[in-house]
Design a protein around this motif. Structure first.
Motif, PDB file in Angstrom:
ATOM      1  N   SER A 169      11.065  -0.437  -3.974  1.00  0.00           N
ATOM      2  CA  SER A 169      10.296   0.781  -4.229  1.00  0.00           C
ATOM      3  C   SER A 169       9.500   0.721  -5.534  1.00  0.00           C
ATOM      4  O   SER A 169       9.055   1.743  -6.025  1.00  0.00           O
ATOM      5  CB  SER A 169      11.228   1.993  -4.252  1.00  0.00           C
ATOM      6  OG  SER A 169      12.128   1.871  -5.327  1.00  0.00           O
TER       7      SER A 169
ATOM      8  N   LYS B 278       5.897   3.337  -3.395  1.00  0.00           N
ATOM      9  CA  LYS B 278       6.387   2.582  -4.551  1.00  0.00           C
ATOM     10  C   LYS B 278       5.900   3.214  -5.841  1.00  0.00           C
ATOM     11  O   LYS B 278       4.906   3.921  -5.860  1.00  0.00           O
ATOM     12  CB  LYS B 278       5.922   1.124  -4.466  1.00  0.00           C
ATOM     13  CG  LYS B 278       6.502   0.405  -3.270  1.00  0.00           C
ATOM     14  CD  LYS B 278       6.087  -1.045  -3.242  1.00  0.00           C
ATOM     15  CE  LYS B 278       6.712  -1.731  -2.044  1.00  0.00           C
ATOM     16  NZ  LYS B 278       6.422  -3.167  -2.063  1.00  0.00           N
TER      17      LYS B 278
ATOM     18  N   ILE C  94      -3.062  -2.147  -8.473  1.00  0.00           N
ATOM     19  CA  ILE C  94      -1.850  -2.810  -7.994  1.00  0.00           C
ATOM     20  C   ILE C  94      -1.334  -2.019  -6.806  1.00  0.00           C
ATOM     21  O   ILE C  94      -1.185  -0.812  -6.877  1.00  0.00           O
ATOM     22  CB  ILE C  94      -0.779  -2.873  -9.105  1.00  0.00           C
ATOM     23  CG1 ILE C  94      -1.301  -3.685 -10.295  1.00  0.00           C
ATOM     24  CG2 ILE C  94       0.522  -3.479  -8.572  1.00  0.00           C
ATOM     25  CD1 ILE C  94      -0.370  -3.700 -11.498  1.00  0.00           C
ATOM     26  N   GLY C  95      -1.103  -2.706  -5.714  1.00  0.00           N
ATOM     27  CA  GLY C  95      -0.528  -2.073  -4.535  1.00  0.00           C
ATOM     28  C   GLY C  95      -1.490  -1.859  -3.390  1.00  0.00           C
ATOM     29  O   GLY C  95      -1.090  -1.496  -2.299  1.00  0.00           O
ATOM     30  N   ALA C  96      -2.795  -2.064  -3.618  1.00  0.00           N
ATOM     31  CA  ALA C  96      -3.800  -1.881  -2.563  1.00  0.00           C
ATOM     32  C   ALA C  96      -5.023  -2.727  -2.894  1.00  0.00           C
ATOM     33  O   ALA C  96      -5.190  -3.175  -4.027  1.00  0.00           O
ATOM     34  CB  ALA C  96      -4.193  -0.412  -2.450  1.00  0.00           C
TER      35      ALA C  96
ATOM     36  N   SER D  97      -9.112   1.506  -4.393  1.00  0.00           N
ATOM     37  CA  SER D  97      -8.625   2.846  -4.675  1.00  0.00           C
ATOM     38  C   SER D  97      -9.790   3.727  -5.089  1.00  0.00           C
ATOM     39  O   SER D  97     -10.689   3.281  -5.802  1.00  0.00           O
ATOM     40  CB  SER D  97      -7.582   2.820  -5.790  1.00  0.00           C
ATOM     41  OG  SER D  97      -7.200   4.134  -6.114  1.00  0.00           O
TER      42      SER D  97
ATOM     43  N   ASN E  28       0.043  -7.465  -2.516  1.00  0.00           N
ATOM     44  CA  ASN E  28       0.774  -6.198  -2.511  1.00  0.00           C
ATOM     45  C   ASN E  28       2.202  -6.364  -3.007  1.00  0.00           C
ATOM     46  O   ASN E  28       3.100  -5.667  -2.590  1.00  0.00           O
ATOM     47  CB  ASN E  28       0.786  -5.565  -1.119  1.00  0.00           C
ATOM     48  CG  ASN E  28      -0.494  -4.840  -0.826  1.00  0.00           C
ATOM     49  OD1 ASN E  28      -1.290  -4.576  -1.714  1.00  0.00           O
ATOM     50  ND2 ASN E  28      -0.702  -4.502   0.425  1.00  0.00           N
TER      51      ASN E  28
ATOM     52  N   GLN F 244       5.217  -6.823  -6.157  1.00  0.00           N
ATOM     53  CA  GLN F 244       5.588  -6.156  -7.394  1.00  0.00           C
ATOM     54  C   GLN F 244       5.138  -6.999  -8.579  1.00  0.00           C
ATOM     55  O   GLN F 244       5.166  -8.213  -8.539  1.00  0.00           O
ATOM     56  CB  GLN F 244       7.095  -5.980  -7.426  1.00  0.00           C
ATOM     57  CG  GLN F 244       7.591  -5.361  -8.709  1.00  0.00           C
ATOM     58  CD  GLN F 244       9.091  -5.458  -8.820  1.00  0.00           C
ATOM     59  OE1 GLN F 244       9.662  -6.480  -8.530  1.00  0.00           O
ATOM     60  NE2 GLN F 244       9.708  -4.375  -9.255  1.00  0.00           N
TER      61      GLN F 244
ATOM     62  N   LEU G  51      -2.080   2.359  -9.914  1.00  0.00           N
ATOM     63  CA  LEU G  51      -0.996   1.964  -9.026  1.00  0.00           C
ATOM     64  C   LEU G  51      -1.182   2.771  -7.756  1.00  0.00           C
ATOM     65  O   LEU G  51      -1.108   3.991  -7.774  1.00  0.00           O
ATOM     66  CB  LEU G  51       0.364   2.256  -9.659  1.00  0.00           C
ATOM     67  CG  LEU G  51       0.607   1.639 -11.034  1.00  0.00           C
ATOM     68  CD1 LEU G  51       1.996   2.000 -11.536  1.00  0.00           C
ATOM     69  CD2 LEU G  51       0.409   0.147 -11.018  1.00  0.00           C
ATOM     70  N   GLU G  52      -1.455   2.091  -6.661  1.00  0.00           N
ATOM     71  CA  GLU G  52      -1.825   2.763  -5.414  1.00  0.00           C
ATOM     72  C   GLU G  52      -0.768   2.484  -4.358  1.00  0.00           C
ATOM     73  O   GLU G  52      -0.687   1.391  -3.811  1.00  0.00           O
ATOM     74  CB  GLU G  52      -3.195   2.249  -4.954  1.00  0.00           C
ATOM     75  CG  GLU G  52      -3.804   2.997  -3.804  1.00  0.00           C
ATOM     76  CD  GLU G  52      -4.250   4.397  -4.189  1.00  0.00           C
ATOM     77  OE1 GLU G  52      -3.882   5.330  -3.468  1.00  0.00           O
ATOM     78  OE2 GLU G  52      -4.979   4.560  -5.179  1.00  0.00           O
ATOM     79  N   SER G  53       0.090   3.473  -4.102  1.00  0.00           N
ATOM     80  CA  SER G  53       1.123   3.329  -3.086  1.00  0.00           C
ATOM     81  C   SER G  53       1.675   4.703  -2.734  1.00  0.00           C
ATOM     82  O   SER G  53       1.736   5.588  -3.587  1.00  0.00           O
ATOM     83  CB  SER G  53       2.264   2.445  -3.593  1.00  0.00           C
ATOM     84  OG  SER G  53       3.293   2.373  -2.624  1.00  0.00           O
TER      85      SER G  53
ATOM     86  N   LEU H 208       6.286  -0.962  -7.827  1.00  0.00           N
ATOM     87  CA  LEU H 208       5.041  -1.729  -7.943  1.00  0.00           C
ATOM     88  C   LEU H 208       4.935  -2.416  -9.301  1.00  0.00           C
ATOM     89  O   LEU H 208       4.483  -3.548  -9.398  1.00  0.00           O
ATOM     90  CB  LEU H 208       3.823  -0.809  -7.796  1.00  0.00           C
ATOM     91  CG  LEU H 208       3.398  -0.420  -6.408  1.00  0.00           C
ATOM     92  CD1 LEU H 208       2.230   0.555  -6.482  1.00  0.00           C
ATOM     93  CD2 LEU H 208       3.011  -1.624  -5.604  1.00  0.00           C
TER      94      LEU H 208
END
Length: 179
Positions: free
Chosen positions: A34, A134, A116-118, A121, A17, A19, A129-131, A36
């Protein structure tokens, strides 16, 4: 070798998780908490959106594409419950489409995507990009004139004193969005 390294980097980022910074180890965002996905500054490159020949019927809100359903009237669009045009003008991307593979030419699995981020999805996309906290920072350039050969569907952020704005290239012309 470069592709393997890129896949490993993205895979590591997805699992942790963290950047992802493309192009260098610093990126452009001063505060990284903040972000990703970030890009190296002043590389005179942008991200290129997927060319679609058929608009998705139920995309996730925030989806960005180059609408090439009519190759002679291509436009950059995003989805927020309806497709919104970001280009404001048509472009002929027939030549670019001739070099793009079609679905029948490639084997794309239903669940193949980079997230990216989880860990997972429900969003349908190639890069997700899952957030909820961010975001992605677009590649930054001083001037689109410094990009030697922009591709249809390219997006950049122009960080020029007095002219800070989002720029999208539809294959013929740049369109600009500023506050």
């Amino acid at each position: 070798m470069k592709n393997i390294l890129t896949i490993l980097l993205i895979g590591t980022a997805v699992c942790s998780n963290a950047q992802v910074i493309v192009g260098d180890a610093v990126g452009t965002a001063a505060v990284k908490t903040s972000v990703l996905l970030d890009f190296a500054p002043n590389e005179n490159k942008g991200i290129i959106l997927p060319y679609v020949r058929t608009l998705p019927t139920a995309p996730a809100e925030g989806t960005l594409i180059l609408d090439a359903t009519d190759a002679t009237k291509a436009r950059v669009k995003y989805y927020n419950g309806a497709w919104i045009d970001l280009s404001g003008q048509d472009a002929d991307v027939s030549a670019a489409l001739a070099t793009q593979p079609t679905v029948s030419q490639i084997a794309e699995g239903a669940g193949e995507k980079v997230i990216i981020g989880a860990a997972s999805s429900a969003a349908n996309g190639v890069l997700v990009l899952e957030s909820t906290t961010k975001a992605m920072v677009l590649p930054t350039v001083q001037d689109v004139q410094n990009i030697p050969s922009p591709s249809a569907g390219m997006m950049v952020y122009i960080n020029k004193e007095g002219a800070k704005r989002l720029a999208v290239f539809n294959g013929s012309k740049w369109s600009y969005w500023k506050p």
